[in-house]
Each structure stands twice: as structure tokens, then as C-alpha cells.
Design a protein around this motif. Structure first.
Motif, PDB file in Angstrom:
ATOM      1  N   PHE A 226       0.845  -1.191   0.000  1.00 20.98           N
ATOM      2  CA  PHE A 226       0.000   0.000   0.000  1.00 20.98           C
ATOM      3  C   PHE A 226       0.879   1.238   0.000  1.00 20.98           C
ATOM      4  O   PHE A 226       1.817   1.340   0.805  1.00 20.98           O
ATOM      5  CB  PHE A 226      -0.881   0.038   1.256  1.00 20.98           C
ATOM      6  N   PHE A 227       0.580   2.164  -0.891  1.00 16.82           N
ATOM      7  CA  PHE A 227       1.274   3.452  -0.854  1.00 16.82           C
ATOM      8  C   PHE A 227       0.500   4.405   0.053  1.00 16.82           C
ATOM      9  O   PHE A 227       1.022   4.927   1.027  1.00 16.82           O
ATOM     10  CB  PHE A 227       1.396   4.029  -2.268  1.00 16.82           C
ATOM     11  N   LEU A 228      -0.756   4.618  -0.263  1.00 17.70           N
ATOM     12  CA  LEU A 228      -1.671   5.379   0.580  1.00 17.70           C
ATOM     13  C   LEU A 228      -3.057   4.758   0.479  1.00 17.70           C
ATOM     14  O   LEU A 228      -3.435   4.256  -0.578  1.00 17.70           O
ATOM     15  CB  LEU A 228      -1.757   6.845   0.127  1.00 17.70           C
ATOM     16  N   TYR A 229      -3.790   4.818   1.586  1.00 20.44           N
ATOM     17  CA  TYR A 229      -5.168   4.347   1.692  1.00 20.44           C
ATOM     18  C   TYR A 229      -5.266   2.832   1.831  1.00 20.44           C
ATOM     19  O   TYR A 229      -4.533   2.094   1.188  1.00 20.44           O
ATOM     20  CB  TYR A 229      -6.038   4.857   0.530  1.00 20.44           C
ATOM     21  N   PHE A 230      -6.132   2.413   2.734  1.00 18.79           N
ATOM     22  CA  PHE A 230      -6.419   1.017   3.068  1.00 18.79           C
ATOM     23  C   PHE A 230      -5.327   0.363   3.912  1.00 18.79           C
ATOM     24  O   PHE A 230      -5.492  -0.775   4.338  1.00 18.79           O
ATOM     25  CB  PHE A 230      -6.679   0.175   1.807  1.00 18.79           C
ATOM     26  N   GLU A 231      -4.215   1.046   4.176  1.00 20.80           N
ATOM     27  CA  GLU A 231      -3.162   0.395   4.947  1.00 20.80           C
ATOM     28  C   GLU A 231      -3.562   0.165   6.400  1.00 20.80           C
ATOM     29  O   GLU A 231      -3.279  -0.898   6.974  1.00 20.80           O
ATOM     30  CB  GLU A 231      -1.832   1.150   4.857  1.00 20.80           C
ATOM     31  N   GLU A 232      -4.249   1.136   7.030  1.00 19.23           N
ATOM     32  CA  GLU A 232      -4.711   0.925   8.409  1.00 19.23           C
ATOM     33  C   GLU A 232      -5.800  -0.141   8.446  1.00 19.23           C
ATOM     34  O   GLU A 232      -5.859  -0.953   9.375  1.00 19.23           O
ATOM     35  CB  GLU A 232      -5.265   2.212   9.017  1.00 19.23           C
ATOM     36  N   THR A 233      -6.677  -0.125   7.421  1.00 18.64           N
ATOM     37  CA  THR A 233      -7.757  -1.100   7.361  1.00 18.64           C
ATOM     38  C   THR A 233      -7.191  -2.516   7.341  1.00 18.64           C
ATOM     39  O   THR A 233      -7.624  -3.391   8.096  1.00 18.64           O
ATOM     40  CB  THR A 233      -8.605  -0.877   6.093  1.00 18.64           C
ATOM     41  N   GLU A 234      -6.207  -2.729   6.495  1.00 18.71           N
ATOM     42  CA  GLU A 234      -5.616  -4.056   6.355  1.00 18.71           C
ATOM     43  C   GLU A 234      -4.841  -4.454   7.602  1.00 18.71           C
ATOM     44  O   GLU A 234      -4.865  -5.632   8.016  1.00 18.71           O
ATOM     45  CB  GLU A 234      -4.712  -4.084   5.115  1.00 18.71           C
ATOM     46  N   LEU A 235      -4.144  -3.494   8.235  1.00 19.13           N
ATOM     47  CA  LEU A 235      -3.411  -3.798   9.458  1.00 19.13           C
ATOM     48  C   LEU A 235      -4.368  -4.235  10.563  1.00 19.13           C
ATOM     49  O   LEU A 235      -4.116  -5.220  11.265  1.00 19.13           O
ATOM     50  CB  LEU A 235      -2.605  -2.579   9.912  1.00 19.13           C
ATOM     51  N   CYS A 236      -5.482  -3.518  10.713  1.00 18.58           N
ATOM     52  CA  CYS A 236      -6.471  -3.889  11.733  1.00 18.58           C
ATOM     53  C   CYS A 236      -7.096  -5.249  11.407  1.00 18.58           C
ATOM     54  O   CYS A 236      -7.426  -6.024  12.319  1.00 18.58           O
ATOM     55  CB  CYS A 236      -7.558  -2.820  11.836  1.00 18.58           C
ATOM     56  N   HIS A 237      -7.258  -5.552  10.121  1.00 14.59           N
ATOM     57  CA  HIS A 237      -7.795  -6.851   9.715  1.00 14.59           C
ATOM     58  C   HIS A 237      -6.843  -7.969  10.116  1.00 14.59           C
ATOM     59  O   HIS A 237      -7.272  -9.002  10.656  1.00 14.59           O
ATOM     60  CB  HIS A 237      -8.033  -6.853   8.200  1.00 14.59           C
ATOM     61  N   ARG A 238      -5.560  -7.782   9.855  1.00 14.11           N
ATOM     62  CA  ARG A 238      -4.573  -8.801  10.250  1.00 14.11           C
ATOM     63  C   ARG A 238      -4.502  -8.935  11.766  1.00 14.11           C
ATOM     64  O   ARG A 238      -4.352 -10.042  12.301  1.00 14.11           O
ATOM     65  CB  ARG A 238      -3.190  -8.439   9.701  1.00 14.11           C
ATOM     66  N   ALA A 239      -4.578  -7.788  12.467  1.00 16.24           N
ATOM     67  CA  ALA A 239      -4.547  -7.832  13.930  1.00 16.24           C
ATOM     68  C   ALA A 239      -5.739  -8.611  14.477  1.00 16.24           C
ATOM     69  O   ALA A 239      -5.599  -9.406  15.418  1.00 16.24           O
ATOM     70  CB  ALA A 239      -4.534  -6.409  14.490  1.00 16.24           C
ATOM     71  N   ALA A 240      -6.923  -8.385  13.879  1.00 20.23           N
ATOM     72  CA  ALA A 240      -8.113  -9.102  14.327  1.00 20.23           C
ATOM     73  C   ALA A 240      -7.946 -10.602  14.127  1.00 20.23           C
ATOM     74  O   ALA A 240      -8.331 -11.407  14.988  1.00 20.23           O
ATOM     75  CB  ALA A 240      -9.338  -8.591  13.579  1.00 20.23           C
ATOM     76  N   ARG A 241      -7.368 -11.004  12.995  1.00 26.23           N
ATOM     77  CA  ARG A 241      -7.131 -12.424  12.745  1.00 26.23           C
ATOM     78  C   ARG A 241      -6.159 -13.010  13.764  1.00 26.23           C
ATOM     79  O   ARG A 241      -6.215 -14.199  14.076  1.00 26.23           O
ATOM     80  CB  ARG A 241      -6.578 -12.622  11.338  1.00 26.23           C
ATOM     81  N   ALA A 242      -5.264 -12.168  14.276  1.00 30.20           N
ATOM     82  CA  ALA A 242      -4.295 -12.628  15.269  1.00 30.20           C
ATOM     83  C   ALA A 242      -4.842 -12.537  16.692  1.00 30.20           C
ATOM     84  O   ALA A 242      -4.132 -12.859  17.643  1.00 30.20           O
ATOM     85  CB  ALA A 242      -3.013 -11.803  15.160  1.00 30.20           C
ATOM     86  N   GLY A 243      -6.096 -12.103  16.825  1.00 25.37           N
ATOM     87  CA  GLY A 243      -6.733 -12.088  18.136  1.00 25.37           C
ATOM     88  C   GLY A 243      -6.734 -10.755  18.856  1.00 25.37           C
ATOM     89  O   GLY A 243      -7.141 -10.679  20.021  1.00 25.37           O
ATOM     90  N   TRP A 244      -6.316  -9.669  18.177  1.00 26.35           N
ATOM     91  CA  TRP A 244      -6.259  -8.353  18.809  1.00 26.35           C
ATOM     92  C   TRP A 244      -7.399  -7.471  18.298  1.00 26.35           C
ATOM     93  O   TRP A 244      -7.596  -7.332  17.091  1.00 26.35           O
ATOM     94  CB  TRP A 244      -4.928  -7.672  18.507  1.00 26.35           C
ATOM     95  N   SER A 245      -8.121  -6.852  19.206  1.00 28.50           N
ATOM     96  CA  SER A 245      -9.250  -5.999  18.834  1.00 28.50           C
ATOM     97  C   SER A 245      -8.810  -4.545  18.689  1.00 28.50           C
ATOM     98  O   SER A 245      -7.789  -4.115  19.232  1.00 28.50           O
ATOM     99  CB  SER A 245     -10.366  -6.097  19.877  1.00 28.50           C
TER     100      SER A 245
END
Length: 356
Positions: A226-245
Motif C-alpha cells: 500500500f502506498f496510501l489508503y487502506f493500509e490501516e484497514t488491512e493492518l487492523c484486519h490482520r490484527a483481528a485475525r491474530a486475536g487483537w481488537s
């Protein structure tokens, strides 16, 4: 979404996160806005005075004299001598996530990793107690991995930074722009009503975002595709999969200029990297078939809204040629085999002049 209890003064801080001695690394990216970055850093340093940790400013490949201006200013203000601030120059503008990853890798000046990383936009100004509130919330909520602030404009206008993850239904709702569809798909609407109390959500903006170190250890930081946009969205998605809210904390307040470096408010045409980021988000989180469905939902919703505009006075809501650019971009990309370069060899996108 679920409500999360706000930590009270009587609660015991999570000792696994360092208790009262938990260190915070505040990371500020500069991209061609040196004076605004200095104002941002001044506010952050003031709020960090009684908190263990440091502030690091990363000039994200501005190449316009910004680094030199910043260096002169921080030396004149004695910030470097205080040991509470460092100034780093990156030789390339790899985007928001790449810049923040530099901060994650740097850690603290003594070479250790902090207990918390605090991501702060250069056009965001922390208000009294904002950083401490985020830290205390994470320490009092052991399952919480990320928490964002209430963000308002410098004129007091609230900015929405509370979101659901994008879905096929959400793409259709956002593009068709019809009240009955929004009501029917209310649980898929990406922007949420701004919470008035601590709330668990899917993702929040990186303008003011604190992340537990264990989250970065688990998911490895931002995806630099990601250069800009959707990077936080994807990071939070990966964090959720790893068990972090992920959570939203309205008692942590930040004043935000918004789009100061990107020029998003003045877009005459949606840049290529926005389409690249959207495509990569859906492919990496849901796979190819779902991505096709999401894009078709966005196209169909946009076409229906276009038909409504033909028979009514509905305003244009997308930049010029948005739908055409979307179709051309995804037609070229979605059905070909995507070759992803190793992260260290990825090239900056063709629009290097914009930065979050």
C-alpha cells in the motif's frame, strides 16, 4: 460492534505492558509540511512530558529541503539535546505504511522496543491528556491491540474515524447512495456513527492511533504494498485475525487539519495508487472471487446512482472519470497473475508527490 469499558483511575494498569513505566514511541511522518510537523511535534512533546518515551520525526523522502528546515528548527529549540526527540531522514517516499515501519524498526534510542507505538499525522495536534488516555486504555484492556482517538477539525467539526471493514454489501451501499439501501444494509455501512463512549470496532484511522508492541510483533507492521489508503484497514484486519481488537476512545481528542499533504480534497481524478490499494486490500483479505464481487457491487451501485442523476438533481459524488478509471484499472489487474516484488525491492508508485 461492542462497547468497551473505559479505564478508571482506580483500575490497575496491565503490568505486562509496563505499568506506569510503559514507554511510548510517538512516530510523526513529515512530507513537505515542515512547519506543520513542528507544530504537531511541539504539542506531542508537551503531552509526553510526564510519560516515559520519545518522539521521532521521520522525513519521508520530501526532497524539498524539509529535512534541513526541520533539523535547524529542532536544534534551535533544543529538542535533540533533550533526548526526547529524534529526527530521521528516509531516502524515499514509500508511503504512509513504509514510513511508519521505519519508526517500528527504529524503536527507542537505547535500541529497545517500546511497549506502545503512537502513530500521529503531521497535521494532527494532540489535546490535553490524549496520549495518556490511549495508553491507559490499552493497559486496562488486555485484549485490545489498537485504539484510536476522537478526531475533529481545527474548526471543531467532528471527523469520522470509526469504521467497519469494507464488504461487498458495503461497496454497493457506498456507491448507490440511496436511503432505503443504507437502511437495509445498515450493518455493512463502512463509516459508523461517531461513538460517544469507548467502542470496539473494525478499524480506525491512523491520524492518531496507538498500537501495542505485541501487535506489531505478531503481524509485522504495515504491508508496504500500500502506498496510501487502506493500509490501516488491512493492518487492523490482520490484527483481528491474530486475536487483537481495535477500539475507539472519545476521551482522547486530536485536532486534525486533514489531507494537508495528499491534496485529497482537491482531487480532479482518483490517483492510480488509490485503485491499487483498494484492489490489494480485497485480494489480500478475501481472495480473487470476493474481490471481483466487491468491484462489481461498486460498479453496479455507481451505475444506478448515475441513472438517478439523469432524472434528478443529484450531485456528482466521485471525482471525474472515477467509474471509467475503476473499470479500466480492475479489468487490467484482476484477471492477470499478480507478481508481488519482495518488500525491500518494491518501487514507489507513479504518484510520489502525495503523502498522508
Amino acid at each position: 460492534m461492542t462497547k468497551a469499558a473505559a479505564p478508571s483511575a482506580a483500575q490497575t494498569l496491565d503490568t505486562s505492558s509496563g505499568g506506569a513505566e510503559a514507554r511510548i514511541l510517538t512516530i510523526i511522518l513529515n512530507y513537505k509540511t515542515p512547519q506543520m510537523t513542528l507544530d504537531c511535534a511541539a504539542a506531542a512533546l508537551e503531552q509526553m512530558e510526564e510519560l516515559p518515551g520519545e518522539v521521532v520525526i521521520i522525513d519521508n523522502g520530501s526532497a524539498d529541503g524539509s529535512y534541513e528546515q526541520l533539523l535547524t528548527a529542532v536544534q534551535e529549540r533544543g529538542w535533540l539535546d533533550s533526548g526526547r526527540l529524534r529526527l530521521i531522514a528516509s531516502d524515499r517516499n514509500g508511503g504512509f505504511g513504509a514510513g511508519m515501519n521505519i519508526g517500528f524498526r527504529l524503536g527507542l534510542a537505547d535500541g529497545s522496543a517500546p511497549e506502545f507505538y503512537y502513530l500521529l499525522n503531521s497535521d494532527a495536534f494532540v489535546q490535553r491528556g490524549a496520549i495518556r488516555a490511549l495508553r491507559d486504555f490499552l493497559q486496562a484492556t488486555p485484549t485490545a491491540g489498537l485504539v484510536g482517538s476522537y478526531v475533529r477539525g481545527t474548526d471543531g467539526t467532528p471527523h469520522c474515524t470509526a469504521f467497519r471493514f469494507p464488504t461487498i454489501a458495503g461497496e454497493f451501499e457506498s456507491s448507490v447512495r440511496t436511503g432505503i439501501v443504507t437502511r437495509l444494509l445498515k450493518d455493512a455501512v463502512v463509516p459508523m456513527e461517531i461513538p460517544t463512549e469507548p467502542t470496539q470496532l473494525d478499524w480506525t484511522a491512523g491520524a492518531s492511533l496507538m498500537i501495542r508492541r505485541e501487535v506489531i510483533d505478531a503481524v509485522g507492521g504495515f504491508d508496504e504494498t500500500f502506498f496510501l489508503y487502506f493500509e490501516e484497514t488491512e493492518l487492523c484486519h490482520r490484527a483481528a485475525r491474530a486475536g487483537w481488537s481495535t477500539h475507539y476512545l472519545p476521551t482522547s481528542e486530536v485536532a486534525h487539519v486533514g489531507s494537508a499533504s495528499t491534496g485529497m480534497k482537491d482531487w480532479q481524478r482518483t490517483p492510480q495508487y488509490w485503485f491499487d490499494s483498494r484492489l490489494h486490500y480485497f485480494l489480500s483479505t478475501h481472495g480473487r472471487a470476493y474481490t471481483v464481487g466487491a468491484t462489481l457491487a461498486l460498479i453496479s451501485g455507481s451505475l444506478l446512482y448515475g441513472l438517478r442523476r439523469l432524472v434528478s438533481d443529484k450531485p456528482a459524488s466521485d471525482p471525474p472519470y472515477f467509474l471509467r478509471d475503476l473499470i479500466v484499472h480492475h479489468s487490467r489487474a484482476i484477471f492477470r497473475r499478480r507478481k508481488t516484488q519482495p518488500m525491500e525491492t518494491r518501487q514507489t508508485p507513479s504518484q510520489p508527490e502525495e503523502q498522508k
